[in-house]
Design a protein around this motif. Structure first.
Motif, PDB file in Angstrom:
ATOM      1  N   ARG A   1       0.839  -1.205   0.000  1.00  0.00           N
ATOM      2  CA  ARG A   1       0.000   0.000   0.000  1.00  0.00           C
ATOM      3  C   ARG A   1       0.877   1.259   0.000  1.00  0.00           C
ATOM      4  O   ARG A   1       0.530   2.284   0.583  1.00  0.00           O
ATOM      5  CB  ARG A   1      -0.936  -0.002   1.215  1.00  0.00           C
ATOM      6  CG  ARG A   1      -1.874  -1.207   1.261  1.00  0.00           C
ATOM      7  CD  ARG A   1      -2.899  -1.104   2.363  1.00  0.00           C
ATOM      8  NE  ARG A   1      -3.866  -0.037   2.111  1.00  0.00           N
ATOM      9  CZ  ARG A   1      -4.969  -0.198   1.378  1.00  0.00           C
ATOM     10  NH1 ARG A   1      -5.239  -1.376   0.819  1.00  0.00           N
ATOM     11  NH2 ARG A   1      -5.809   0.802   1.202  1.00  0.00           N
ATOM     12  N   LEU A   2       2.001   1.160  -0.670  1.00  0.00           N
ATOM     13  CA  LEU A   2       2.961   2.267  -0.692  1.00  0.00           C
ATOM     14  C   LEU A   2       2.639   3.312  -1.752  1.00  0.00           C
ATOM     15  O   LEU A   2       2.896   4.503  -1.576  1.00  0.00           O
ATOM     16  CB  LEU A   2       4.373   1.714  -0.932  1.00  0.00           C
ATOM     17  CG  LEU A   2       5.538   2.704  -0.958  1.00  0.00           C
ATOM     18  CD1 LEU A   2       5.715   3.347   0.416  1.00  0.00           C
ATOM     19  CD2 LEU A   2       6.824   1.994  -1.375  1.00  0.00           C
ATOM     20  N   PHE A   3       2.023   2.888  -2.846  1.00  0.00           N
ATOM     21  CA  PHE A   3       1.874   3.766  -4.001  1.00  0.00           C
ATOM     22  C   PHE A   3       0.621   4.631  -3.894  1.00  0.00           C
ATOM     23  O   PHE A   3      -0.407   4.222  -3.369  1.00  0.00           O
ATOM     24  CB  PHE A   3       1.807   2.954  -5.297  1.00  0.00           C
ATOM     25  CG  PHE A   3       2.953   2.005  -5.478  1.00  0.00           C
ATOM     26  CD1 PHE A   3       4.230   2.378  -5.110  1.00  0.00           C
ATOM     27  CD2 PHE A   3       2.756   0.745  -6.013  1.00  0.00           C
ATOM     28  CE1 PHE A   3       5.298   1.514  -5.277  1.00  0.00           C
ATOM     29  CE2 PHE A   3       3.808  -0.130  -6.188  1.00  0.00           C
ATOM     30  CZ  PHE A   3       5.087   0.258  -5.810  1.00  0.00           C
ATOM     31  N   VAL A   4       0.742   5.858  -4.466  1.00  0.00           N
ATOM     32  CA  VAL A   4      -0.374   6.801  -4.547  1.00  0.00           C
ATOM     33  C   VAL A   4      -0.542   7.212  -6.001  1.00  0.00           C
ATOM     34  O   VAL A   4       0.444   7.442  -6.709  1.00  0.00           O
ATOM     35  CB  VAL A   4      -0.130   8.051  -3.670  1.00  0.00           C
ATOM     36  CG1 VAL A   4      -1.306   9.025  -3.773  1.00  0.00           C
ATOM     37  CG2 VAL A   4       0.084   7.655  -2.227  1.00  0.00           C
ATOM     38  N   GLN A   5      -1.764   7.305  -6.434  1.00  0.00           N
ATOM     39  CA  GLN A   5      -2.070   7.639  -7.827  1.00  0.00           C
ATOM     40  C   GLN A   5      -1.387   8.949  -8.241  1.00  0.00           C
ATOM     41  O   GLN A   5      -1.453   9.949  -7.534  1.00  0.00           O
ATOM     42  CB  GLN A   5      -3.580   7.764  -8.011  1.00  0.00           C
ATOM     43  CG  GLN A   5      -4.016   8.030  -9.445  1.00  0.00           C
ATOM     44  CD  GLN A   5      -5.514   8.202  -9.566  1.00  0.00           C
ATOM     45  OE1 GLN A   5      -6.208   8.388  -8.564  1.00  0.00           O
ATOM     46  NE2 GLN A   5      -6.029   8.134 -10.785  1.00  0.00           N
TER      47      GLN A   5
ATOM     48  N   PRO B   1      -0.585  -9.018  -5.699  1.00  0.00           N
ATOM     49  CA  PRO B   1      -0.985  -7.679  -6.151  1.00  0.00           C
ATOM     50  C   PRO B   1      -0.796  -6.630  -5.056  1.00  0.00           C
ATOM     51  O   PRO B   1      -0.885  -6.930  -3.861  1.00  0.00           O
ATOM     52  CB  PRO B   1      -2.464  -7.856  -6.505  1.00  0.00           C
ATOM     53  CG  PRO B   1      -2.632  -9.314  -6.762  1.00  0.00           C
ATOM     54  CD  PRO B   1      -1.674  -9.994  -5.830  1.00  0.00           C
ATOM     55  N   VAL B   2      -0.532  -5.394  -5.485  1.00  0.00           N
ATOM     56  CA  VAL B   2      -0.418  -4.260  -4.563  1.00  0.00           C
ATOM     57  C   VAL B   2      -1.587  -3.316  -4.840  1.00  0.00           C
ATOM     58  O   VAL B   2      -2.388  -3.540  -5.752  1.00  0.00           O
ATOM     59  CB  VAL B   2       0.933  -3.529  -4.735  1.00  0.00           C
ATOM     60  CG1 VAL B   2       2.083  -4.464  -4.418  1.00  0.00           C
ATOM     61  CG2 VAL B   2       1.084  -2.975  -6.152  1.00  0.00           C
ATOM     62  N   TYR B   3      -1.655  -2.253  -4.047  1.00  0.00           N
ATOM     63  CA  TYR B   3      -2.789  -1.333  -4.173  1.00  0.00           C
ATOM     64  C   TYR B   3      -2.270   0.087  -4.390  1.00  0.00           C
ATOM     65  O   TYR B   3      -1.343   0.537  -3.692  1.00  0.00           O
ATOM     66  CB  TYR B   3      -3.653  -1.377  -2.912  1.00  0.00           C
ATOM     67  CG  TYR B   3      -4.910  -0.541  -3.004  1.00  0.00           C
ATOM     68  CD1 TYR B   3      -6.009  -0.983  -3.728  1.00  0.00           C
ATOM     69  CD2 TYR B   3      -4.989   0.695  -2.373  1.00  0.00           C
ATOM     70  CE1 TYR B   3      -7.171  -0.226  -3.818  1.00  0.00           C
ATOM     71  CE2 TYR B   3      -6.132   1.470  -2.459  1.00  0.00           C
ATOM     72  CZ  TYR B   3      -7.220   1.003  -3.183  1.00  0.00           C
ATOM     73  OH  TYR B   3      -8.359   1.771  -3.275  1.00  0.00           O
ATOM     74  N   VAL B   4      -2.862   0.781  -5.360  1.00  0.00           N
ATOM     75  CA  VAL B   4      -2.524   2.182  -5.636  1.00  0.00           C
ATOM     76  C   VAL B   4      -3.635   3.050  -5.047  1.00  0.00           C
ATOM     77  O   VAL B   4      -4.786   2.980  -5.501  1.00  0.00           O
ATOM     78  CB  VAL B   4      -2.387   2.448  -7.152  1.00  0.00           C
ATOM     79  CG1 VAL B   4      -2.056   3.925  -7.399  1.00  0.00           C
ATOM     80  CG2 VAL B   4      -1.312   1.553  -7.749  1.00  0.00           C
ATOM     81  N   ARG B   5      -3.287   3.817  -4.030  1.00  0.00           N
ATOM     82  CA  ARG B   5      -4.286   4.641  -3.352  1.00  0.00           C
ATOM     83  C   ARG B   5      -4.711   5.808  -4.223  1.00  0.00           C
ATOM     84  O   ARG B   5      -3.889   6.448  -4.875  1.00  0.00           O
ATOM     85  CB  ARG B   5      -3.739   5.155  -2.019  1.00  0.00           C
ATOM     86  CG  ARG B   5      -4.710   6.026  -1.237  1.00  0.00           C
ATOM     87  CD  ARG B   5      -4.260   6.162   0.213  1.00  0.00           C
ATOM     88  NE  ARG B   5      -2.887   6.630   0.330  1.00  0.00           N
ATOM     89  CZ  ARG B   5      -2.544   7.928   0.296  1.00  0.00           C
ATOM     90  NH1 ARG B   5      -3.475   8.845   0.115  1.00  0.00           N
ATOM     91  NH2 ARG B   5      -1.286   8.277   0.434  1.00  0.00           N
ATOM     92  N   LYS B   6      -5.990   6.091  -4.241  1.00  0.00           N
ATOM     93  CA  LYS B   6      -6.524   7.172  -5.061  1.00  0.00           C
ATOM     94  C   LYS B   6      -6.044   8.524  -4.528  1.00  0.00           C
ATOM     95  O   LYS B   6      -6.030   8.760  -3.321  1.00  0.00           O
ATOM     96  CB  LYS B   6      -8.051   7.131  -5.058  1.00  0.00           C
ATOM     97  CG  LYS B   6      -8.707   8.069  -6.065  1.00  0.00           C
ATOM     98  CD  LYS B   6     -10.212   7.851  -6.103  1.00  0.00           C
ATOM     99  CE  LYS B   6     -10.870   8.729  -7.165  1.00  0.00           C
ATOM    100  NZ  LYS B   6     -12.340   8.483  -7.245  1.00  0.00           N
ATOM    101  N   THR B   7      -5.657   9.414  -5.426  1.00  0.00           N
ATOM    102  CA  THR B   7      -5.181  10.726  -5.012  1.00  0.00           C
ATOM    103  C   THR B   7      -6.344  11.607  -4.575  1.00  0.00           C
ATOM    104  O   THR B   7      -7.501  11.363  -4.942  1.00  0.00           O
ATOM    105  CB  THR B   7      -4.417  11.424  -6.160  1.00  0.00           C
ATOM    106  OG1 THR B   7      -3.753  12.587  -5.653  1.00  0.00           O
ATOM    107  CG2 THR B   7      -5.355  11.838  -7.280  1.00  0.00           C
ATOM    108  N   LEU B   8      -6.048  12.630  -3.779  1.00  0.00           N
ATOM    109  CA  LEU B   8      -7.074  13.537  -3.291  1.00  0.00           C
ATOM    110  C   LEU B   8      -7.435  14.563  -4.359  1.00  0.00           C
ATOM    111  O   LEU B   8      -6.558  15.086  -5.058  1.00  0.00           O
ATOM    112  CB  LEU B   8      -6.591  14.261  -2.028  1.00  0.00           C
ATOM    113  CG  LEU B   8      -6.311  13.384  -0.806  1.00  0.00           C
ATOM    114  CD1 LEU B   8      -5.783  14.233   0.340  1.00  0.00           C
ATOM    115  CD2 LEU B   8      -7.576  12.643  -0.373  1.00  0.00           C
TER     116      LEU B   8
END
Length: 213
Positions: free
Chosen positions: A17-21, A109-116
């Protein structure tokens, strides 16, 4: 961050859960794999990491291998093509030789968190921000050049205003008059009577007869 492969498996829980959009090269992950697996020498292989998003968008990035004894280190500076879409991102590390697939490493799989995003307006993405910075820098440079040019023109105008043209013309007129007076003076020639008798005297010359020595 270094992630060690366990055979053909590369654990992803440490960066799941490291990545951000929208991020671009914000994180660097280094995968450490064995240089030999199942009799295959991997030190002469090419490596790449492949990602597939929720909407089946596939991306790929080449990784440069660094041989460290019996291990190979693969630094992955995560490109924005992997974080373009939010949601689940499936990953796979591949080793190939002469465009022929040698080995695939399994990765959870990893997760890309949605940007604000605010309701008023979206923030500019990385490319827009870079372009904006370049345009602003260019505008500032042009403004500095224009100011320097105007200062140089003002300095030149001041020197021209200080230059006294009438005084220069007067000096030239005096030089011309002095030259005319000098040229109007007769030529003075000293010679003996015998020398004078042997020449044809010039009208604009003054002859002075001197005694023979």
């Amino acid at each position: 961050m270094e992630i060690y492969a366990q055979g053909k498996n590369i654990p992803t829980y440490s960066f799941s859960r490291l990545f951000v959009q929208g991020e671009n090269c914000a994180d660097t992950l280094t995968f450490v794999v064995d240089s030999v697996y199942g009799g295959n020498i991997l030190s002469d292989c090419d490596f790449c990491i492949v990602g597939v998003s929720d909407d089946r968008w596939e991306v790929i990035q080449t990784l440069i291998p660094e041989i460290c004894g019996d291990k190979i280190k693969l630094a992955w500076k995560v490109s924005k093509i992997f974080t373009q879409n939010s949601g689940t991102l499936a990953l796979e590390l591949r080793a190939s030789r002469n465009d022929e697939l040698v080995l695939k490493y399994e990765m959870e799989p990893v997760y890309v968190r949605k940007t604000l995003h605010g309701e008023n307006a979206p923030l500019p993405d990385t490319s827009e921000q870079i372009i904006s910075d370049i345009i602003q820098t260019a505008s500032d440079s042009v403004a500095v050049i224009d100011e320097e040019k105007n200062n140089a023109l003002d300095e030149l105008q001041s020197k021209m205003d200080a230059f006294n043209l009438d005084e220069t013309n007067e000096r030239l007129d005096r030089i011309e008059e002095d030259t005319a007076v000098y040229l109007a003076r007769p030529e003075v020639v000293a010679l003996t009577q015998a020398q004078y008798d042997a020449i044809s005297p010039k009208k604009d010359s003054l002859y002075v007869i001197v005694e023979e020595v």
